[in-house]
Enzyme design. Structure first.
Site, short mmCIF file in Angstrom:
data_model
loop_
_atom_site.label_atom_id
_atom_site.label_comp_id
_atom_site.label_asym_id
_atom_site.label_seq_id
_atom_site.Cartn_x
_atom_site.Cartn_y
_atom_site.Cartn_z
N CYS A 70 -20.36 -8.55 5.72
CA CYS A 70 -21.49 -9.04 4.59
C CYS A 70 -20.95 -8.86 3.32
O CYS A 70 -21.56 -9.55 2.53
CB CYS A 70 -22.38 -8.19 4.87
SG CYS A 70 -23.51 -8.34 6.40
N GLN A 107 0.76 -1.36 -0.07
CA GLN A 107 0.08 0.16 -0.21
C GLN A 107 0.82 1.48 0.05
O GLN A 107 0.34 2.32 -0.30
CB GLN A 107 -0.85 -0.08 1.15
CG GLN A 107 -2.27 -1.08 1.10
CD GLN A 107 -3.09 -0.74 0.04
OE1 GLN A 107 -3.12 0.29 -0.50
NE2 GLN A 107 -3.82 -1.75 -0.39
N HIS A 145 -0.34 -2.75 -9.23
CA HIS A 145 -1.60 -2.30 -9.52
C HIS A 145 -1.84 -1.58 -8.41
O HIS A 145 -3.09 -0.98 -8.58
CB HIS A 145 -2.73 -3.43 -9.91
CG HIS A 145 -3.02 -4.25 -8.88
ND1 HIS A 145 -4.28 -4.12 -8.22
CD2 HIS A 145 -2.39 -5.22 -8.13
CE1 HIS A 145 -4.31 -5.26 -7.30
NE2 HIS A 145 -3.15 -5.92 -7.33
N SER A 155 3.42 -4.43 -5.06
CA SER A 155 2.26 -4.74 -5.92
C SER A 155 2.03 -3.64 -6.82
O SER A 155 1.62 -2.64 -6.50
CB SER A 155 1.00 -5.41 -5.46
OG SER A 155 0.00 -5.63 -6.33
#
Lengths: 460, 460
Positions: A320, A177, A196, A194
């Site tokens: 959820c 990040q 992307h 990473s």
């Protein structure tokens, strides 16, 4: 249409697109071959490695390109553990690492190794002293993220690196990040990232292994990428990754300040605009572009869909939205409210006007979801006099158990008890979090038939 | 500038380039997310999977996208072995598989499993009966390529699939070289492929696992790609891979016929134009675009560089081009000449005029390399009368040992012996191959100080 989910995947930086197009034409051949197309590909690969190594702060021969950040973590952890097998098979991680790290830890345990998961405080920070205490003579590797992907909280890397160095344990830093915003502080032995996440293409991760770090790759031998990343390299994507990393780094200072001001505004305004909201993560030690908050009595997935209908793309770490129906392990480790969780992660170039419009629509969206779910009014009515109420929310998913709790709460007097029965794992997190937010006393939990009873004492 | 190394990496098909560009704009988000960018990415991923599955001849839910053909093989073999661990830990492979398969086999042995490597005949074919005999009650998996990457030889897949099915052993087919030319015959349980071999982009492999095949992925859990390929998917590359596979398949019939005619011409003309050449691989059962031949008294790397200077990009499986200085395991398994090996693999669209020009320059190029290395004349001079000659080529790399052998050969009479001392592993292959080509008798080898003595009897 504002896209506020850069922490999942950032839109490609224009430099990434241009570099990828150029390398499609020049860099499709096998860089291991001796003919001119192969040599041309090799030159591109070498140049990309130098560029990326400079951004990481390592030597080019310490850096391997992997197919993703997840593969960099899986293969980096396995290689570091393999290289220190004689020392032992103990791994230390923080409890808020990316799932790729935690799943690698689970795999180690399943294979007979052992893992210590160092907890975090309510802001998501590990305590370096607690981290130091987890290191053992048989610890083969320690892992700590530079900053958290859900809350943006930046870990005390330099301090943890110092305790690892003192213990002679290599530290792997997951910089997925943060790498686009600046170099990682010194002291790491292995580093992963990473592309992307910083506006580079998909298909490229970084795995840096400092000279002198013992490393024994898992799996079949392969000569590519220093023996650390098997398979034909995706050269156009690698070239685009390196070029875009350099580009976003050059813009990072100014853009970080701009996005930080927007995030500060969200952090300040959301609690003022929406009742029963908790902004989570460290108030100061954080990445410039991520803010996450949780709304009581709201289903995260419903909220996400409602915001999507308003044109805003956000993410949620609440139970959820996960396919496993489990609350975010990050929010759980922090002990904060997980229901109705929304992560806003601004991409580079995010517009202030879009952030303002988000703040305009959010209260109505949350209110709509709450009405739909039958959430109780903000303040409980005067007590009706029952000494104890048990409410059965078995079989009901979050946030219904907390809504049911809140609905009956006004039926007990100060000093009275309410117990909510639930089989949703999120209730374990969200009932205590509700008590914190409401200033009520969480008494504890007990197993009941078909689930768990969570008991709360009314104190005001 | 003619590029004749399509078997290493094919130049991107125009459809691959177009699809990649479009998907860069539409497919950068996380397909696991619920917002509109995520849903759009998911639609692209689902469509790509359907397209690729149709070409493979499987259901979409049987197909996972991996970061490369090598990763598909590594993870496919590990997963299939893991899924059948109760049956046993025995693996059957052919001796001419891609190194990714052979290295996975080595890793299994290092981990306590066992491997049978089924040999091939001089044309590179496995014998289904021999393959059947290698299957055991504890065989967890069998692997066989659809066609060889160095010679183009097509294996008797249907027959081997039948014997595997009869034994209840799943068969993994490495279809990397053939999938662009047509579907793989029925009977496989697992299939792998690699997009950059058919004109797709780098960064995409295929792993198909038939329903009902036991499969237990190795390493940390990850939800992507049916749990079989961890990490964020490279969606633009996946979209380009699927689109280009459909495009090359549509053109495959006509283009295969055209390239086969060009390859036939190379196969016929090279032995006529260049003395002491062996065209290797099966004369009929072969891919349309690959031909490989070996030139006596020539160093493969020197030949490759000389052809590169003439504008032709080819590959070589001979010892001198490999970083390990070992002869190609494929040529070794076939027992054919490995020195001076050249693989010509024509890309789609290769021009007949370029092939003709290659045939024009090849004789001069080979002759130049031979002169530079001091190769002997084609026919030996009359015998000088020495009964036995020993020539010391210790410390000299291929093709020098064979050149030295040939140079002294005219000094012994018919019935006399020549022994060449060599510490180059390639001599074990190339001295017998020279005998075959010259109609002389290979007597055998014995260990000598510092190397091996290879003895030849003059019979004509």
């Amino acid at each position: 249409m504002p896209y506020f989910d850069a922490a999942s995947a950032a839109p490609p930086h224009p430099v990434a697109r241009q570099a990828l197009l150029a390398a499609l034409d020049e860099g499709w051949a096998d860089p291991a071959r001796l003919h001119r197309e192969g040599r041309r590909a090799r030159l591109l690969l070498d140049a990309a490695r130098e560029t990326a190594a400079e951004a990481v702060g390592c030597r080019p021969d310490e850096l391997s390109f992997t197919p993703s950040g997840t593969r960099a973590l899986h293969d980096g952890i396995a290689g570091a553990l393999g290289g220190r097998r004689r020392t032992g098979r103990h791994l230390v991680v923080s409890s808020v690492e990316h799932s790729a790290v935690l799943h690698a830890a689970d795999a180690l345990e399943a294979d007979g190794g052992s893992v210590t998961r160092v907890g975090v405080d309510r802001t998501g920070l590990v305590d370096p002293a607690e981290y130091a205490a987890a290191l053992r003579p048989d610890t083969a590797l320690a892992a700590l993220q530079s900053a958290n992907h859900e809350t943006g909280t930046e870990q005390p890397l330099a301090e943890v690196a110092a305790v690892c160095r003192a213990a002679g344990v290599p530290l792997l830093v997951d910089a997925a990040q943060s790498l686009g915003w600046g170099p990682v502080p010194e002291g790491w032995s292995l580093l992963t990232a990473s592309a992307h996440k910083w506006g580079g293409p998909a298909g490229v991760g970084l795995l840096a292994v400092r000279k002198g770090t013992r490393f024994s790759p898992r799996g079949p031998v392969d000569e590519r990428e220093g023996g650390r990343a098997p398979g034909f390299p995706d050269l156009p994507a690698i070239v685009a990754a390196a070029a875009s990393l350099r580009a976003v780094r050059a813009e990072a200072g100014a853009e970080a300040a701009r996005l930080r001001a927007l995030v500060d505004r969200v952090r300040a305004r959301v609690p003022a605009l929406v009742p029963d909201v908790e902004v989570v993560g460290h108030p100061a030690r954080r990445l410039p572009h991520i803010v996450t908050f949780s709304c009581l009595y709201v289903d995260g997935e419903a909220l996400l869909h409602a915001l999507d209908r308003e044109g805003f793309s956000v993410s949620s770490g609440s139970s959820c939205t996960s396919s496993t129906l489990e609350p975010s392990h990050v929010l759980r480790a922090m002990g904060v409210l997980s229901e109705g969780n929304v992560r806003v992660s601004l991409p580079r170039g995010a517009l202030a006007t879009d952030v303002e419009r988000f703040l305009e629509v959010l209260p109505g969206v949350v209110d709509g979801v709450r009405r739909h779910l039958g959430a109780p009014p903000v303040a409980p009515a005067p007590a009706a006099g029952e000494a104890e109420v048990v409410v059965d929310a078995l079989g009901k998913r979050c946030p219904i158990p907390v809504i049911e709790l809140a609905k009956v709460f006004d039926r007990v007097p100060v000093g009275g008890l309410v117990t909510v029965l639930s089989d949703d794992e999120a209730a374990r997190l969200d009932v205590p979090a509700w008590c914190d937010m409401r200033g009520q006393e969480y008494v504890g939990e007990r197993v009941v038939e078909g689930g768990v009873g969570y008991t709360v004492r009314r104190v005001s």
